[in-house]
Design an enzyme around this catalytic site. Structure first.
Site, PDB file in Angstrom:
ATOM      1  N   ASP A   1       0.958  -1.290   0.027  1.00  0.00           N
ATOM      2  CA  ASP A   1       0.108   0.022  -0.091  1.00  0.00           C
ATOM      3  C   ASP A   1       0.797   1.127  -0.038  1.00  0.00           C
ATOM      4  O   ASP A   1       1.651   1.533   0.920  1.00  0.00           O
ATOM      5  CB  ASP A   1      -0.927   0.094   1.182  1.00  0.00           C
ATOM      6  CG  ASP A   1      -1.822   1.323   1.411  1.00  0.00           C
ATOM      7  OD1 ASP A   1      -2.104   1.865   0.323  1.00  0.00           O
ATOM      8  OD2 ASP A   1      -1.875   1.793   2.419  1.00  0.00           O
TER       9      ASP A   1
ATOM     10  N   ASP B   1      -6.722   3.408  -2.686  1.00  0.00           N
ATOM     11  CA  ASP B   1      -6.632   3.041  -1.172  1.00  0.00           C
ATOM     12  C   ASP B   1      -7.917   3.434  -0.969  1.00  0.00           C
ATOM     13  O   ASP B   1      -8.686   2.175  -0.176  1.00  0.00           O
ATOM     14  CB  ASP B   1      -5.927   3.865  -0.446  1.00  0.00           C
ATOM     15  CG  ASP B   1      -6.160   5.596  -0.730  1.00  0.00           C
ATOM     16  OD1 ASP B   1      -6.615   6.021  -1.561  1.00  0.00           O
ATOM     17  OD2 ASP B   1      -5.620   6.432  -0.055  1.00  0.00           O
TER      18      ASP B   1
END
Length: 259
Positions: A6, A110
């Site tokens: 991420d 995200d």
């Protein structure tokens, strides 16, 4: 095993998964200039500490809000793990959810992955509060569709602006104040009250307004590195999942495998 990555504006988080079970998590500062070789030197040492051979990594999936970082992560996957990088929202790793906003392509990876992860766990309408460099508050409907949301300055951005644009205010650490008093008796306490309780008030107000607009019960889920700061504020959130984005990536990688 799966390696989920991420890439945020402040940090890159790597997480090791066996199926949907998280085994380890590591964090490094985001730097788009960081090469695949630099990532590899750092990452191989961490894998060795966990007793994991790099040959055990069969898949790598990445979500990023920093496009310049994608190339070096692609090289990392190819050169050091001999796998093709799955990119959230692209090809087999397509989100598979409706993005019901004016410009669907502008939605941050995200936030889409958060929607996937939360919808898998919680039923009905959802409000997801993600505390990152920016704080986002998003509405996911009962079908798992992304319906829109809010972007606000993050806690650290707010503090940086306050300290950076004043001559005498000191740098303070963000933490829950020792008391619930909102009348500070020294500069540091007054700043902490403004940042912390001001942020709580903002989140409470925006959630209340969003719930009223949704018009149906909605479960509020908090995530992001700073979410834990608010875990003692009863009634603010229904659940806190610091790893929601990474868990969403693990779910997305599993779905991609069957496409």
């Amino acid at each position: 095993m799966l390696l989920a990555v991420d890439v945020g504006n402040t940090n890159v988080v790597f997480a090791l998964y066996d199926g949907r079970k998280g085994l380890a998590r590591w964090r490094i500062a985001t730097d788009p200039r960081r090469t695949a070789d630099e990532y590899a030197v750092w990452l191989m040492q961490l894998l060795a500490i966990e007793g994991v051979e790099r040959s055990a990594i069969e898949r790598i999936i990445c979500s990023t809000v920093v496009p310049r970082a994608l190339h070096n992560l692609t090289v990392l996957a190819n050169k050091y793990f001999n796998v093709e990088l799955l990119v959230a929202g692209v090809g087999k790793a397509d989100y598979g959810i409706d993005v019901d906003v004016d410009s669907p392509k502008s939605l941050g990876a995200d936030r889409a992955v958060n929607a996937i992860g939360a919808h898998e766990i919680f039923a009905g309408d959802l409000i997801i509060v993600d505390f990152g460099t920016a704080t986002t508050i998003d509405h996911i409907d009962g079908r798992g569709a992304y319906k829109g949301g809010i972007i606000a300055p993050g806690l650290n951005l707010s503090l940086d602006a306050l300290v950076g644009n004043t001559a005498k205010l000191p740098r303070i650490a963000i933490a829950e104040p020792a008391t619930k008093s909102v009348i500070g008796t020294n500069t540091e306490d007054q700043m902490l009250i403004g940042i912390y309780w001001g942020y709580v008030a903002m989140i409470e107000g925006l959630i209340t307004r969003m719930r009223a607009q949704i018009g149906r019960p909605a479960t509020v889920v908090a995530t992001g590195g700073l979410a834990i700061l608010f875990n003692r504020q009863e009634g603010l959130f229904d659940a806190i999942d610091p790893d929601l984005t990474l868990n969403g990536l693990a779910i997305l990688a599993e779905r991609a495998e069957h496409r």
